[in-house]
Scaffold this motif. Structure first.
Motif, PDB file in Angstrom:
ATOM      1  N   ASN A 126      54.224  27.701  38.054  1.00 50.24           N
ATOM      2  CA  ASN A 126      53.617  27.968  36.752  1.00 50.24           C
ATOM      3  C   ASN A 126      53.787  26.769  35.820  1.00 50.24           C
ATOM      4  O   ASN A 126      52.854  26.381  35.106  1.00 50.24           O
ATOM      5  CB  ASN A 126      54.259  29.217  36.136  1.00 50.24           C
ATOM      6  N   TYR A 145      48.394  28.478  39.060  1.00 49.30           N
ATOM      7  CA  TYR A 145      48.556  29.811  38.471  1.00 49.30           C
ATOM      8  C   TYR A 145      48.323  30.902  39.513  1.00 49.30           C
ATOM      9  O   TYR A 145      49.006  31.938  39.526  1.00 49.30           O
ATOM     10  CB  TYR A 145      47.593  29.995  37.298  1.00 49.30           C
ATOM     11  N   THR A 148      51.346  31.227  41.593  1.00 42.61           N
ATOM     12  CA  THR A 148      52.355  31.970  40.826  1.00 42.61           C
ATOM     13  C   THR A 148      52.066  33.464  40.876  1.00 42.61           C
ATOM     14  O   THR A 148      52.978  34.282  41.071  1.00 42.61           O
ATOM     15  CB  THR A 148      52.363  31.487  39.370  1.00 42.61           C
ATOM     16  N   LYS A 149      50.799  33.825  40.702  1.00 43.69           N
ATOM     17  CA  LYS A 149      50.395  35.242  40.703  1.00 43.69           C
ATOM     18  C   LYS A 149      50.719  35.912  42.033  1.00 43.69           C
ATOM     19  O   LYS A 149      51.234  37.034  42.074  1.00 43.69           O
ATOM     20  CB  LYS A 149      48.890  35.326  40.421  1.00 43.69           C
ATOM     21  N   GLU A 153      53.439  38.997  42.395  1.00 43.97           N
ATOM     22  CA  GLU A 153      53.077  40.299  42.968  1.00 43.97           C
ATOM     23  C   GLU A 153      53.974  40.639  44.155  1.00 43.97           C
ATOM     24  O   GLU A 153      54.358  41.794  44.346  1.00 43.97           O
ATOM     25  CB  GLU A 153      51.612  40.280  43.405  1.00 43.97           C
ATOM     26  N   LEU A 161      53.959  37.890  36.411  1.00 42.64           N
ATOM     27  CA  LEU A 161      52.572  38.254  36.695  1.00 42.64           C
ATOM     28  C   LEU A 161      51.739  38.202  35.417  1.00 42.64           C
ATOM     29  O   LEU A 161      50.613  37.688  35.402  1.00 42.64           O
ATOM     30  CB  LEU A 161      52.521  39.650  37.321  1.00 42.64           C
ATOM     31  N   SER A 164      51.096  34.579  34.447  1.00 35.44           N
ATOM     32  CA  SER A 164      50.066  33.936  35.276  1.00 35.44           C
ATOM     33  C   SER A 164      48.669  34.403  34.883  1.00 35.44           C
ATOM     34  O   SER A 164      47.719  33.607  34.858  1.00 35.44           O
ATOM     35  CB  SER A 164      50.336  34.230  36.753  1.00 35.44           C
ATOM     36  N   LEU A 165      48.520  35.697  34.545  1.00 36.17           N
ATOM     37  CA  LEU A 165      47.204  36.215  34.140  1.00 36.17           C
ATOM     38  C   LEU A 165      46.752  35.595  32.818  1.00 36.17           C
ATOM     39  O   LEU A 165      45.578  35.223  32.653  1.00 36.17           O
ATOM     40  CB  LEU A 165      47.263  37.742  34.030  1.00 36.17           C
ATOM     41  N   TYR A 184      40.701  37.940  33.585  1.00 35.75           N
ATOM     42  CA  TYR A 184      42.151  37.772  33.669  1.00 35.75           C
ATOM     43  C   TYR A 184      42.827  38.065  32.334  1.00 35.75           C
ATOM     44  O   TYR A 184      43.952  38.579  32.295  1.00 35.75           O
ATOM     45  CB  TYR A 184      42.492  36.363  34.152  1.00 35.75           C
TER      46      TYR A 184
END
Length: 709
Positions: A126, A145, A148-149, A153, A161, A164-165, A184
């Motif tokens: 991130n 990103y 990272t997501k 998860e 999470l 990242s969104l 997102y």
């Protein structure tokens, strides 16, 4: 679009503040740091102290992070290294040292991946994405990103999470990909509402900006209006002034100038109240454009207000540039400045909570470490006992195996000695027969000589009596001369006969000596040896041994010697044992093939007519080696067992006829004992040739020289 970019940084600040809202302030952390604590806890505390200072005092924050990194490396604490390296990378990014920041993050990523620290991997990815975003490389940022997501998860880290969104929505907006940005950002918004996050108003404003740029003004206004109560409740006038300005922009796009003017004035008032220079300028310019057509004086006032704000912005940017230029100098001087004392009552409360929290954490860590240590000691003790038991079992098995191997080797030696003895018995019988026969002849010749001597003596005495004092008559004198000639002939024959007795006796002695040398235990000492002599001797012994062992055995054999073969330094009895094994195998192979052929034909005579068993041994001198070729025209060796013939206990002979140690012992003697080679060339059904190569230069002497060096 500029508003979204600025919101991106603001989101990050809010996330950090939300995540660490319960962490003690700087003074509390410094006091905690001054107390005794485990090194791992000190590393983490230094990271937290750096976090509290990284926005206001980046130089001081960098010093604490570096101290934490040094301590983590000293105690080999990988997680602490990852956290402090990430913190250093973020501080370097704030100070525009992007290359060093990226290198620091990548190093942290390698360590986190090596120890499978998934949270550390995700946070590092991130941070790398944010760095690329600030460098206007949003596509690369989005790639990190997404990584990272995926990890967030996987480890079910809702905070990561959501971050990242938000970052995905922000950078998609920077790329003007509004659909993805909306998707997102809405996902982050729903998660923030569900988790009751303090970032809900920021996400509402982001969504308003996205729909504004998509041209969906009603929905954009809906999100702006939804954010207003949260911002008012939080008394966040800076973000509130930005929201009013964005609403004014929407009303201007919809040609609702009264509403535009209303919200522009509210934005200007709040911006002046909180000294938000950027939006004083933006709102002032918007109001100046609105009044330009109907109130020049009012428009001029707003324009002047905006111009002053613009100058202020320029001044602020110059100040920031000067501060950044002086940062490296501050780093060299290691200037430590005390942070401002704010909210003294809160600081004391946070200090108390911080100390209690650290003590509790230390107690939990010590308790957990003690439990883990006891479990580890118990497991280690069990493993040690199991290892000792296995070791004893292995030692017992090894001793049994060694004893069995020694017995089998001794058995093989005894079997070889039996074959050798049988051959010697036949070989020694011939010279002994010669000795006996020539001894009998010698005895007869001696008796005959003694009789002749006696007759001469009697004849001489009788003549002397008759003719005392006179010479012998001519006839008697001639007779004596003939007798002397006969005596000399008998003595010459006796000498030759005794020489033959000596020769064959010596031959028998040599055979017995060879048998004794072959039957010795141990390898003996190296000596200068005539290889031709050893090969010839053991070829004949092997032949007679096979002839004694198998009644129907019959084979031709030939020794082709290289007369120019030099003497070399070897252990004679060991090389003799090798030749005995190879020759025995060759004779066994041709005998086996002859027996097979006899079963297919009518009797041994038919076999001899169709198949002529033959063993040939050849010696010759190579460049640096002496070569011995033992060739037979027997059964040969099958391809599927060719690679196993030198393995101990492997044999193709029927049970009871071989222990499978002959070729293994020969291999060890030639290769390991003398530094030579032993190979085989074979065609199944046609025969085999074993090739022994021995170095002309003493292998043992070379090994001794190497050992001395």
């Amino acid at each position: 679009m500029k508003a979204i970019a600025s919101t991106h940084l603001l989101c990050l600040v809010l996330f950090v503040n939300a995540a660490f809202a319960q962490i003690s302030p700087v003074d509390s952390l410094k006091k905690v740091l001054a107390q005794p604590m485990p090194d791992t806890a000190r590393v983490l505390t230094l990271d937290q102290l750096s976090l509290r200072l990284m926005y206001s005092k980046p130089v001081v924050a960098m010093q604490y992070s570096q101290e934490g990194l040094d301590l983590a490396e000293k105690i080999n604490f990988p997680r602490g290294k990852v956290r402090n390296m990430n913190r250093l990378g973020s501080i370097l990014r704030f100070t525009s040292n992007y290359a060093e920041a990226l290198e620091m993050h990548f190093n942290a990523l390698k360590i986190a991946e090596k120890i499978d620290y998934q949270e550390g991997v995700a946070r590092t990815l991130n941070n790398i994405g944010i760095l690329y975003s600030e460098q206007k490389e949003s596509k690369k940022a989005i790639e990190y990103y997404f990584k990272t997501k995926v990890i967030a998860e996987k480890i079910n880290d809702q905070n990561l999470l959501q971050i990242s969104l938000v970052n995905l929505g922000t950078d998609y907006a920077l790329l003007n990909q509004t659909d993805s940005a909306r998707f997102y950002t809405e996902a982050a918004y729903e998660m923030a509402v569900k988790r009751k996050s303090s970032n809900v108003p920021v996400l509402m404003m982001n969504l308003g900006n996205i729909y504004n740029r998509m041209g969906n003004y009603p929905l954009s206004l809906q999100y702006y209006r939804s954010a207003l109560p949260y911002l008012k409740a939080a008394d966040n006038n800076r973000l509130l002034s930005q929201t009013y300005f964005e609403m004014a922009q929407v009303f201007k796009a919809r040609k609702r100038l009264d509403s535009c003017q209303y919200y522009a004035k509210k934005s200007l008032a709040l911006s002046q109240e909180v000294n938000n220079t950027k939006y004083i300028y933006e709102a002032g310019m918007l109001l100046a454009s609105l009044y330009e057509s109907n109130d020049k004086a009012q428009a001029y006032d707003y324009f002047k207000l905006a111009a002053v704000a613009k100058d202020s912005i320029f001044s602020e940017e110059k100040t920031k540039q000067i501060q950044n230029l002086g940062l490296n100098e501050q780093l060299r001087q290691q200037e430590l400045s005390a942070t401002r004392k704010e909210f003294e009552n809160q600081r004391r409360m946070y200090l108390l909570f911080g100390v209690m929290g650290v003590i509790l954490i230390v107690m939990v860590i010590l308790y957990r470490n003690n439990i883990q240590k006891n479990r580890a000691n118990e497991l280690l003790h069990k493993q040690k006992e199991a290892i000792q038991t296995q070791k004893k079992q292995l030692q017992t098995s090894l001793e049994t195996l060694k004893n069995t191997q020694a017995q089998l080797i001794q058995r093989e030696k005894l079997a070889s000695l039996g074959e050798l003895t049988t051959g010697i018995a036949h070989e020694i019988q011939n010279p002994l027969n010669f000795v006996n026969n020539f001894a009998d002849i010698s005895v007869g010749m001696v008796q005959e000589l003694m009789e002749i001597k006696e007759e001469v003596k009697l004849r001489t005495n009788s003549v002397a009596t008759v003719q005392t004092g006179g010479e012998l008559p001519p006839d008697i004198k001639a007779q004596n001369e003939e007798d002397e000639i006969l005596e000399m002939e008998l003595l010459g024959s006796l000498e030759k006969t005794l020489q033959k007795v000596t020769t064959h006796g010596q031959r028998a002695s040599d055979i017995v000596k060879s048998m004794l040398e072959h039957s010795r235990t141990g390898t003996g000492e190296p000596d200068i040896t005539n290889i031709n002599k050893i090969v010839d001797e053991y070829l004949r012994l092997a032949f007679h041994g096979m002839k004694a062992k198998y009644k129907n055995f019959n084979s031709a054999y030939e020794f082709v010697a290289d007369e120019n073969l030099p003497d070399i330094t070897v252990v004679p009895q060991d090389i003799g044992r090798v030749m005995m094994n190879l020759c025995n195998n060759a004779f066994y192979s041709v005998n086996f093939k002859a027996n097979q052929t006899s079963k297919q034909n009518d009797g041994m005579m038919a076999v001899l007519a169709t198949y002529q068993p033959n063993v040939t041994v050849i010696t010759k001198k190579g460049k640096d080696m002496i070569e011995i070729h033992v060739k037979d025209n027997g059964t040969g060796i099958a391809d599927n067992v060719r690679g196993k013939i030198f393995q101990p206990f492997f044999t193709t002979k029927p049970t009871g006829e071989g222990a499978g140690l002959g070729l293994s012992l020969s291999y060890d003697i030639v290769v390991k004992g003398h530094g030579g080679t032993i190979d085989v060339e074979t065609v199944e059904g046609e025969g085999a040739t074993f090739i022994v190569k021995l170095p002309i230069k003493s292998f043992a002497e070379e090994e001794k020289k190497k050992a001395k060096k």
